[in-house]
Each structure stands twice: as structure tokens, then as C-alpha cells.
Design an enzyme around this catalytic site. Structure first.
Site, PDB file in Angstrom:
ATOM      1  N   GLU A  84      -6.381  -3.521  11.435  1.00 16.29           N
ATOM      2  CA  GLU A  84      -7.399  -4.522  11.104  1.00 16.29           C
ATOM      3  C   GLU A  84      -7.745  -5.426  12.285  1.00 16.29           C
ATOM      4  OE1 GLU A  84      -4.804  -3.688   9.230  1.00 16.29           O
ATOM      5  OE2 GLU A  84      -5.407  -3.506   7.138  1.00 16.29           O
ATOM      6  N   ALA A  90      -9.961   0.208   3.906  1.00 22.91           N
ATOM      7  CA  ALA A  90     -11.152  -0.285   3.224  1.00 22.91           C
ATOM      8  C   ALA A  90     -12.393   0.207   3.970  1.00 22.91           C
ATOM      9  CB  ALA A  90     -11.121  -1.803   3.197  1.00 22.91           C
ATOM     10  N   GLU A 109      -1.348   0.193   3.261  1.00 23.63           N
ATOM     11  CA  GLU A 109      -0.959  -0.781   2.243  1.00 23.63           C
ATOM     12  C   GLU A 109      -0.808  -0.111   0.873  1.00 23.63           C
ATOM     13  OE1 GLU A 109      -4.270  -3.333   3.315  1.00 23.63           O
ATOM     14  OE2 GLU A 109      -2.873  -4.913   3.941  1.00 23.63           O
TER      15      GLU A 109
END
Ligand SMILES: CCCCCCC[C@H](O)CC(=O)SCCNC(=O)CCNC(=O)[C@H](O)C(C)(C)COP(=O)([O-])OP(=O)([O-])OC[C@H]1O[C@@H](n2cnc3c(N)ncnc32)[C@H](O)[C@@H]1OP(=O)([O-])[O-]
Length: 225
Positions: A99, A33, A79
Site C-alpha cells: 500500500e 483492493a 490481509e
């Protein structure tokens, strides 16, 4: 992800498409992201905006998807690869859930799909340290099914896809559904679901055609019906 969702839904509803391939560049499949975009978001913003809700199309596709991963597959990138059905990797690929390093945790299946694939100990190690693993190790842990030279990875993905698409698309979809059951159900429920799907193939033209072709020593002519 919105564009990817639209594309996957479009291809999934196209009866002429029997397999999709998702790839990135040689440097990165996806680095996750956008950290710069997330940096100043608040809990209420991400919660009320249902952040990540458009990340499910890949996993919901009935058509098989092969992820051809060169370079980094990190965070949301790892992912996304795990939402696909088969992951093949280039020799220099690296997988990770980093993360934790930026003060958050995986939010699109990284703690769930990874754990089911590589087991608790390796998943914990990756999620708690944020350390990356190589393509070779990813194959060792069952995350990827094959490792190829960087330059030939996409060609290998196409070969794999062609291998799948020579079969009945309808039967391929049932087979994919049965394998995916193994991730969602108890063994008993999964075995029952598999048996029922197996029974269901006896209602198809392609099951009759496939068996007849074998007996008559000829190639089957599947009609996806
Ligand atoms: C939309 C919401 C979706 C939510 C999804 C949540 C679910 C998910 O679990 C959460 C995440 O994925 S959390 C994310 C988990 N992922 C990570 O934590 C991975 C973070 N990235 C890295 O660790 C390193 O950048 C790499 C190892 C990828 C490459 O290293 P290298 O070869 O030394 O190259 P470099 O010089 O480092 O980078 C080149 C340029 O790309 C830039 N950029 C890169 N990734 C970015 C990102 N995700 N973002 C933004 N920018 C990113 C980097 O800033 C730089 O830009 P600059 O303007 O030129 O300065």
C-alpha cells in the site's frame, strides 16, 4: 468481498460444514483492493460509507478456514489470507503489503495481524518498503504453515481440511476460539479462557465419546454435541 461475506456466513451456519478452503487462481490469490475503484475516492466518502466494514466475516467465522495461496497475496489479498486460520502456500506465492507504494497504508489488518504473526521488525520492513516476500520466507517467518507445489496446493488444503473435519466440529470450534484468544488477551487472561473452554468440553457428548473410544480402543463416533 460482499459475495465472500455472504458465502462465509452461509457456510458458517451450515452444521454439515466443518472447514472451509479459500483459494484463488494460480497467478493470484488476490492482488488487493481495486486501485482503479479507489483512485478518485475522497476521505469523506470512504469514512461516511464505512469502507471495509464488510471485510470482517472471514475473521468472525466459527468454522475454521484454510487459505490456499498460489501467486500474489498483496495488500487486501494478504490481509484476507491472514483473516483465515491456517495459510498454506504454493511454491510461487508471494506475500506483501504494498500500500505504501500507492500512497496509502494497509486498511484491513495488514499492520495488526502481520505484526502479531511475524513480529515488529519484519512487519515494519514489509509495510514501510512494500517489498514482497516469497512463500519460503513466509514459512520461515511463521506466516504460512506449509509450502507445496503449485499444482497440488488445493489437494493439500483438502487433505488438511479433512484432517480437521474428522474431529468433533463443536470441539474444533472451541479449540479455534482458544487459539484466537492468544491474539486478543494477556497471557493470564488467555490461560484462564483456555481453561474454562477446556472445562466446557466436559459438558459435551463428544469429549466423553472421544475419551471412551480411546480407552475402548475404537474409533470415536462424534455427533458434534
Ligand atoms: C474495495 C475497497 C477495499 C479496500 C481495502 C483496503 C485495504 C487494503 O489494505 C488496501 C489495498 O489492498 S491497496 C492494493 C494493494 N495491492 C497492490 O498494490 C498490488 C498492485 N498490483 C501489482 O503490484 C501488480 O499488478 C501485480 C504484482 C499483482 C501483478 O503484476 P503483473 O503480473 O506485472 O501484472 P500487471 O500488468 O501489473 O496487472 C495485470 C492487470 O491487473 C491490474 N491490477 C493488478 N492489481 C490491481 C489492483 N490491486 N487493483 C486494480 N487493478 C489491478 C493491472 O492494472 C493490470 O490491468 P491492465 O488493465 O491490464 O493494465
Amino acid at each position: 468481498m460482499s459475495e465472500l461475506e455472504q458465502a462465509v456466513k452461509k457456510f458458517d451456519s451450515d452444521p454439515s460444514i466443518g472447514c472451509m478452503i479459500l483459494t484463488g487462481s494460480n497467478r493470484a490469490f488476490a492482488a488487493g483492493a481495486d486501485i482503479k475503484e479507489m483512485q478518485n475516492k475522497s476521505f469523506s466518502e470512504v469514512c461516511k460509507g464505512n469502507f471495509l466494514s464488510n471485510w470482517t466475516a472471514l475473521a468472525e467465522s466459527k468454522t475454521p478456514i484454510v487459505a490456499a495461496v498460489n501467486g500474489f497475496a498483496l495488500g487486501g489479498g494478504c490481509e484476507i489470507a491472514m483473516m483465515c486460520d491456517i495459510i498454506i502456500a504454493g511454491e510461487k506465492a508471494e506475500f506483501g503489503q504494498p500500500e505504501i507504494v500507492i500512497g496509502t497504508i494497509p486498511g484491513a489488518g495488514g499492520t495488526q495481524r502481520l505484526t502479531r504473526v511475524v513480529g515488529k521488525s519484519k512487519a515494519m520492513e514489509m509495510v514501510l518498503t512494500g517489498n514482497r516476500i516469497s512463500a519460503k520466507d513466509a514459512q520461515l517467518y511463521g506466516l504460512v504453515s506449509a509450502v507445496h507445489p503449485v499444482e497440488s496446493l488445493v489437494d493439500e488444503a483438502i487433505k488438511l481440511a479433512e484432517n480437521i473435519t474428522k474431529h468433533s466440529k463443536l470441539t474444533v470450534q472451541l479449540a479455534k476460539e482458544a487459539v484466537n484468544s492468544a491474539y486478543e488477551t494477556t497471557l493470564d487472561q488467555g490461560i484462564n479462557h483456555e481453561r474454562r473452554l477446556f472445562h466446557a468440553t466436559f459438558a459435551t457428548h463428544d469429549r466423553k465419546e472421544g475419551m471412551s473410544a480411546f480407552v475402548e480402543k475404537r474409533k470415536p463416533n462424534f455427533t458434534d454435541s
